[in-house]
Motif scaffolding. Structure first.
Motif, PDB file in Angstrom:
ATOM      1  N   ASP A 107       0.817  -1.221   0.000  1.00 22.10           N
ATOM      2  CA  ASP A 107       0.000   0.000   0.000  1.00 22.10           C
ATOM      3  C   ASP A 107       0.847   1.266   0.000  1.00 22.10           C
ATOM      4  O   ASP A 107       0.540   2.212  -0.734  1.00 22.10           O
ATOM      5  CB  ASP A 107      -0.933   0.031   1.221  1.00 22.10           C
ATOM      6  CG  ASP A 107      -2.177  -0.810   1.034  1.00 22.10           C
ATOM      7  OD1 ASP A 107      -2.392  -1.355  -0.063  1.00 22.10           O
ATOM      8  OD2 ASP A 107      -2.949  -0.915   2.006  1.00 22.10           O
ATOM      9  N   THR A 108       1.872   1.299   0.841  1.00 20.83           N
ATOM     10  CA  THR A 108       2.683   2.519   0.940  1.00 20.83           C
ATOM     11  C   THR A 108       3.381   2.834  -0.378  1.00 20.83           C
ATOM     12  O   THR A 108       3.449   3.998  -0.780  1.00 20.83           O
ATOM     13  CB  THR A 108       3.734   2.398   2.067  1.00 20.83           C
ATOM     14  OG1 THR A 108       4.522   1.222   1.841  1.00 20.83           O
ATOM     15  CG2 THR A 108       3.081   2.341   3.428  1.00 20.83           C
ATOM     16  N   ILE A 109       3.867   1.813  -1.060  1.00 21.12           N
ATOM     17  CA  ILE A 109       4.541   2.017  -2.348  1.00 21.12           C
ATOM     18  C   ILE A 109       3.518   2.433  -3.405  1.00 21.12           C
ATOM     19  O   ILE A 109       3.764   3.353  -4.190  1.00 21.12           O
ATOM     20  CB  ILE A 109       5.275   0.736  -2.803  1.00 21.12           C
ATOM     21  CG1 ILE A 109       6.296   0.303  -1.777  1.00 21.12           C
ATOM     22  CG2 ILE A 109       5.878   0.921  -4.188  1.00 21.12           C
ATOM     23  CD1 ILE A 109       7.593   1.041  -1.772  1.00 21.12           C
ATOM     24  N   ALA A 110       2.370   1.779  -3.436  1.00 23.78           N
ATOM     25  CA  ALA A 110       1.332   2.140  -4.411  1.00 23.78           C
ATOM     26  C   ALA A 110       0.901   3.588  -4.221  1.00 23.78           C
ATOM     27  O   ALA A 110       0.779   4.343  -5.195  1.00 23.78           O
ATOM     28  CB  ALA A 110       0.138   1.203  -4.285  1.00 23.78           C
ATOM     29  N   ASN A 111       0.684   4.005  -2.971  1.00 25.07           N
ATOM     30  CA  ASN A 111       0.309   5.399  -2.703  1.00 25.07           C
ATOM     31  C   ASN A 111       1.387   6.361  -3.155  1.00 25.07           C
ATOM     32  O   ASN A 111       1.098   7.386  -3.789  1.00 25.07           O
ATOM     33  CB  ASN A 111       0.023   5.599  -1.210  1.00 25.07           C
ATOM     34  CG  ASN A 111      -1.351   5.124  -0.817  1.00 25.07           C
ATOM     35  OD1 ASN A 111      -2.307   5.248  -1.583  1.00 25.07           O
ATOM     36  ND2 ASN A 111      -1.460   4.567   0.365  1.00 25.07           N
ATOM     37  N   HIS A 112       2.632   6.042  -2.835  1.00 22.26           N
ATOM     38  CA  HIS A 112       3.744   6.917  -3.222  1.00 22.26           C
ATOM     39  C   HIS A 112       3.876   6.992  -4.740  1.00 22.26           C
ATOM     40  O   HIS A 112       4.030   8.079  -5.310  1.00 22.26           O
ATOM     41  CB  HIS A 112       5.043   6.424  -2.572  1.00 22.26           C
ATOM     42  CG  HIS A 112       6.204   7.328  -2.756  1.00 22.26           C
ATOM     43  ND1 HIS A 112       6.176   8.661  -2.422  1.00 22.26           N
ATOM     44  CD2 HIS A 112       7.443   7.085  -3.254  1.00 22.26           C
ATOM     45  CE1 HIS A 112       7.348   9.209  -2.709  1.00 22.26           C
ATOM     46  NE2 HIS A 112       8.128   8.273  -3.227  1.00 22.26           N
ATOM     47  N   LEU A 113       3.786   5.846  -5.412  1.00 17.50           N
ATOM     48  CA  LEU A 113       3.864   5.807  -6.866  1.00 17.50           C
ATOM     49  C   LEU A 113       2.761   6.662  -7.482  1.00 17.50           C
ATOM     50  O   LEU A 113       3.013   7.472  -8.385  1.00 17.50           O
ATOM     51  CB  LEU A 113       3.761   4.359  -7.358  1.00 17.50           C
ATOM     52  CG  LEU A 113       3.714   4.152  -8.870  1.00 17.50           C
ATOM     53  CD1 LEU A 113       4.995   4.646  -9.534  1.00 17.50           C
ATOM     54  CD2 LEU A 113       3.474   2.686  -9.193  1.00 17.50           C
ATOM     55  N   LEU A 114       1.543   6.515  -7.005  1.00 16.58           N
ATOM     56  CA  LEU A 114       0.432   7.289  -7.553  1.00 16.58           C
ATOM     57  C   LEU A 114       0.572   8.774  -7.260  1.00 16.58           C
ATOM     58  O   LEU A 114       0.244   9.615  -8.112  1.00 16.58           O
ATOM     59  CB  LEU A 114      -0.894   6.733  -7.038  1.00 16.58           C
ATOM     60  CG  LEU A 114      -1.230   5.344  -7.578  1.00 16.58           C
ATOM     61  CD1 LEU A 114      -2.399   4.738  -6.809  1.00 16.58           C
ATOM     62  CD2 LEU A 114      -1.508   5.381  -9.068  1.00 16.58           C
ATOM     63  N   ASP A 115       1.080   9.139  -6.072  1.00 18.89           N
ATOM     64  CA  ASP A 115       1.350  10.549  -5.769  1.00 18.89           C
ATOM     65  C   ASP A 115       2.348  11.128  -6.766  1.00 18.89           C
ATOM     66  O   ASP A 115       2.156  12.224  -7.298  1.00 18.89           O
ATOM     67  CB  ASP A 115       1.914  10.711  -4.352  1.00 18.89           C
ATOM     68  CG  ASP A 115       0.881  10.521  -3.260  1.00 18.89           C
ATOM     69  OD1 ASP A 115      -0.336  10.577  -3.562  1.00 18.89           O
ATOM     70  OD2 ASP A 115       1.292  10.305  -2.102  1.00 18.89           O
ATOM     71  N   LEU A 116       3.421  10.377  -7.010  1.00 25.82           N
ATOM     72  CA  LEU A 116       4.448  10.846  -7.941  1.00 25.82           C
ATOM     73  C   LEU A 116       3.897  10.967  -9.363  1.00 25.82           C
ATOM     74  O   LEU A 116       4.163  11.958 -10.055  1.00 25.82           O
ATOM     75  CB  LEU A 116       5.646   9.900  -7.911  1.00 25.82           C
ATOM     76  CG  LEU A 116       6.472   9.910  -6.625  1.00 25.82           C
ATOM     77  CD1 LEU A 116       7.448   8.733  -6.603  1.00 25.82           C
ATOM     78  CD2 LEU A 116       7.210  11.234  -6.474  1.00 25.82           C
ATOM     79  N   LEU A 117       3.137   9.983  -9.801  1.00 30.96           N
ATOM     80  CA  LEU A 117       2.597  10.010 -11.158  1.00 30.96           C
ATOM     81  C   LEU A 117       1.560  11.116 -11.341  1.00 30.96           C
ATOM     82  O   LEU A 117       1.378  11.628 -12.447  1.00 30.96           O
ATOM     83  CB  LEU A 117       1.996   8.658 -11.521  1.00 30.96           C
ATOM     84  CG  LEU A 117       3.010   7.547 -11.742  1.00 30.96           C
ATOM     85  CD1 LEU A 117       2.302   6.199 -11.867  1.00 30.96           C
ATOM     86  CD2 LEU A 117       3.870   7.820 -12.972  1.00 30.96           C
ATOM     87  N   ALA A 118       0.882  11.496 -10.274  1.00 31.26           N
ATOM     88  CA  ALA A 118      -0.148  12.525 -10.364  1.00 31.26           C
ATOM     89  C   ALA A 118       0.396  13.938 -10.145  1.00 31.26           C
ATOM     90  O   ALA A 118      -0.325  14.907 -10.417  1.00 31.26           O
ATOM     91  CB  ALA A 118      -1.258  12.244  -9.352  1.00 31.26           C
ATOM     92  N   ASN A 119       1.658  14.046  -9.688  1.00 32.40           N
ATOM     93  CA  ASN A 119       2.142  15.378  -9.297  1.00 32.40           C
ATOM     94  C   ASN A 119       3.549  15.754  -9.746  1.00 32.40           C
ATOM     95  O   ASN A 119       3.860  16.937  -9.804  1.00 32.40           O
ATOM     96  CB  ASN A 119       2.092  15.506  -7.763  1.00 32.40           C
ATOM     97  CG  ASN A 119       0.690  15.386  -7.235  1.00 32.40           C
ATOM     98  OD1 ASN A 119      -0.166  16.196  -7.541  1.00 32.40           O
ATOM     99  ND2 ASN A 119       0.442  14.340  -6.452  1.00 32.40           N
TER     100      ASN A 119
END
Length: 102
Positions: free
Chosen positions: A16-28
């Motif tokens: 979960d932590t990696i998925a959240n971080h990955l999505l934050d990076l891809l969105a911002n």
């Protein structure tokens, strides 16, 4: 039953932590997005996966390989669905997850 060559190859679900971080990076993060589009392996390591985990995540026709990355807005809008896909057991071969050509 079909041989393993005919079965869909699945990579392990992302934490979960990696998925959240990955999505934050891809969105911002424009710089991260450029790395992800050019070298998804390096981007996944930068997002927190180990080299071995990044290799596994990119095995076969992974949704983490894109020809053209979806917009930051599209990724942000689909965040919940993308996170569910990234953190769930499954084939992870929906090739349009992060691709803007879908």
């Amino acid at each position: 039953m079909n041989s393993s060559n005919e079965e869909k190859v699945a990579h392990p679900p992302l934490p979960d932590t990696i998925a959240n971080h990955l999505l934050d990076l891809l969105a911002n993060d424009d710089a991260f997005r450029a790395v992800f589009a050019a070298d998804p392996h390096a981007a996944l390591i930068a997002a927190g996966l180990t080299d071995k985990q990044a290799d596994a995540a990119l095995l076969g026709p992974s949704c983490l390989r894109v020809s053209s990355l979806a917009s930051k807005e599209a990724i942000a809008d689909a965040r919940d669905r993308l996170k569910h896909s990234l953190t769930s057991e499954g084939a992870h071969t929906v090739v349009f997850c992060f691709d803007d050509k879908a």
